[in-house]
Design an enzyme around this catalytic site. Structure first.
Site, PDB file in Angstrom:
ATOM      1  N   ASP A 247      -0.322  -8.639   5.327  1.00  0.00           N
ATOM      2  CA  ASP A 247      -1.045  -8.024   4.331  1.00  0.00           C
ATOM      3  C   ASP A 247      -1.112  -8.900   2.836  1.00  0.00           C
ATOM      4  OD1 ASP A 247      -1.977  -5.618   3.353  1.00  0.00           O
ATOM      5  OD2 ASP A 247      -0.432  -4.936   2.482  1.00  0.00           O
TER       6      ASP A 247
ATOM      7  N   GLU B 140     -10.769  -8.182   1.955  1.00  0.00           N
ATOM      8  CA  GLU B 140     -11.013  -7.141   0.612  1.00  0.00           C
ATOM      9  C   GLU B 140     -12.447  -7.604  -0.022  1.00  0.00           C
ATOM     10  OE1 GLU B 140      -8.772  -5.522  -3.215  1.00  0.00           O
ATOM     11  OE2 GLU B 140      -7.641  -5.860  -1.164  1.00  0.00           O
TER      12      GLU B 140
ATOM     13  N   GLY C  15       0.583   1.016  -6.362  1.00  0.00           N
ATOM     14  CA  GLY C  15       1.714   1.232  -7.343  1.00  0.00           C
ATOM     15  C   GLY C  15       1.718   2.901  -7.561  1.00  0.00           C
TER      16      GLY C  15
ATOM     17  N   HIS D 106      -6.495   0.748   0.515  1.00  0.00           N
ATOM     18  CA  HIS D 106      -5.257   0.289  -0.260  1.00  0.00           C
ATOM     19  C   HIS D 106      -4.772   1.059  -1.255  1.00  0.00           C
ATOM     20  CE1 HIS D 106      -4.913  -3.861   1.639  1.00  0.00           C
ATOM     21  NE2 HIS D 106      -5.874  -3.304   2.390  1.00  0.00           N
ATOM     22  N   GLY D 107      -3.686   1.361  -1.809  1.00  0.00           N
ATOM     23  CA  GLY D 107      -3.513   2.063  -2.817  1.00  0.00           C
ATOM     24  C   GLY D 107      -3.264   3.442  -2.422  1.00  0.00           C
TER      25      GLY D 107
END
Length: 326
Positions: A82, A134, A182, A209-210
């Site tokens: 990742d 990405e 986060g 993501h996230g």
């Protein structure tokens, strides 16, 4: 079961409109928990190790453990690198036998991102490894506050996404639609129209993501519009921390309000110690495994991947870590 590539697993997810969880692994407790959860839910799963997590454990140490667990699992497992930014690390992890890598050039100028991604794809194709890239940039940092850092400033451009996929040939594309890594301090708002437009233009599986901290309906809406891989780390990290705090009788962790102090009964029956009292770190290890397993099972059900192992039969096992003759 043979190791699976990301392309193989996400093809079925794309066809049947569900999401596959990619869970970051830092240690044996997390690894065991993720595999057990996937097997109990009869779900494909992605074991992930992030380049930025080498400060916790070296990839040379964790990679063989992840590969062994994946080979011995009774469900399809992808072993994924990742957020790889260092070319030498990406090549090394493919050589170890990982079946999928992410090249993260999201902070590079567009043409540089294209060029470097093309080079990774060229090598990965020779080795039978899938590639995720990405476009746009999902900011923040996994596991820490700051998840709300102005995600709109780095949204994925729809036309650029189509150009990027056509020129690079990636198998999956991570998109920026309003999430961040986060712990969110404010509720994120996803640009679902942008997501649907990107999916319509590129056609390949998309990656979120996230994901930690989103509402359940956010996940459902995103999956309905083309997300097939969802990265989770912060949520399993916090689940482990909350369980430790409950055992130690402390507080002050996101989501810990109302957690009952550890009594021994919250360890899963049949899996871990029974009628235990806190005697040492070994008890914390078992408790962490239980907590992560519960969190992963919940995400698997939410993403709709439970019961999906009856999809297309996996291909014959390739030999991970073996370089083909050229």
């Amino acid at each position: 079961m043979p190791l699976m590539s990301l392309k193989e697993v996400l093809a079925d997810a794309d066809r049947r409109h569900y999401g596959v969880g990619a869970f970051n692994v830092l240690n044996i407790e997390m690894l065991n928990a993720i595999i057990r959860a996937a097997e109990e839910e009869q779900a494909p799963v992605i074991l992930a190790f992030a380049e930025g997590h080498q400060k916790y454990i070296a990839m040379e140490t964790i990679a063989p453990l992840m590969l062994k667990a994946a080979r011995e699992a009774t469900v399809p497992v992808v072993v994924h690198y990742d957020h790889g930014r260092q070319f030498e690390n990406i090549i090394k992890i493919m050589h170890y036998g990982f079946t999928s890598v992410m090249f993260d050039g999201s902070t590079l100028p567009y043409e540089e991102n294209v060029r470097r991604t093309q080079e990774v794809v060229r090598i990965a194709r020779i080795l039978g490894v899938s590639v995720e890239a990405e476009l746009g940039h999902v900011g923040g940092a996994e596991g820490v506050p700051g998840g709300e850092d102005d995600p709109q400033a780095c949204y994925t451009d729809v036309n650029q996404a189509a150009d990027f996929v056509a020129r690079t040939g990636v198998d999956a594309l991570a998109v920026a639609i309003g999430t961040a890594h986060g712990v969110y301090r404010t509720r994120p708002k996803l640009d679902l129209e942008r997501l649907a437009a990107i999916k319509n233009r590129v056609g390949i599986p998309l990656v979120l993501h996230g994901g930690s901290g989103l509402r359940d309906d956010d996940f459902r809406q995103a999956i309905a519009r083309g997300i097939n891989k969802i990265n989770i780390f912060t949520d399993i990290s916090l689940a482990a921390t909350r369980r430790i705090i409950a055992m130690l009788g402390d507080k002050d962790i996101p989501g810990s309000a109302g957690v009952v102090p550890y009594q021994g009964s919250d360890l899963l029956e049949g899996d871990f110690i029974q009628n235990a009292s806190l005697t040492g770190y070994q008890d914390l290890m078992l408790a962490v495994t239980a907590a992560v397993k519960e969190e992963v099972k919940g995400k698997i059900r939410l993403f709709g991947s439970n019961g999906k192992v009856a999809g297309p039969a996996p291909p014959h096992a390739r030999q991970p870590g073996r370089w083909p003759s050229l």
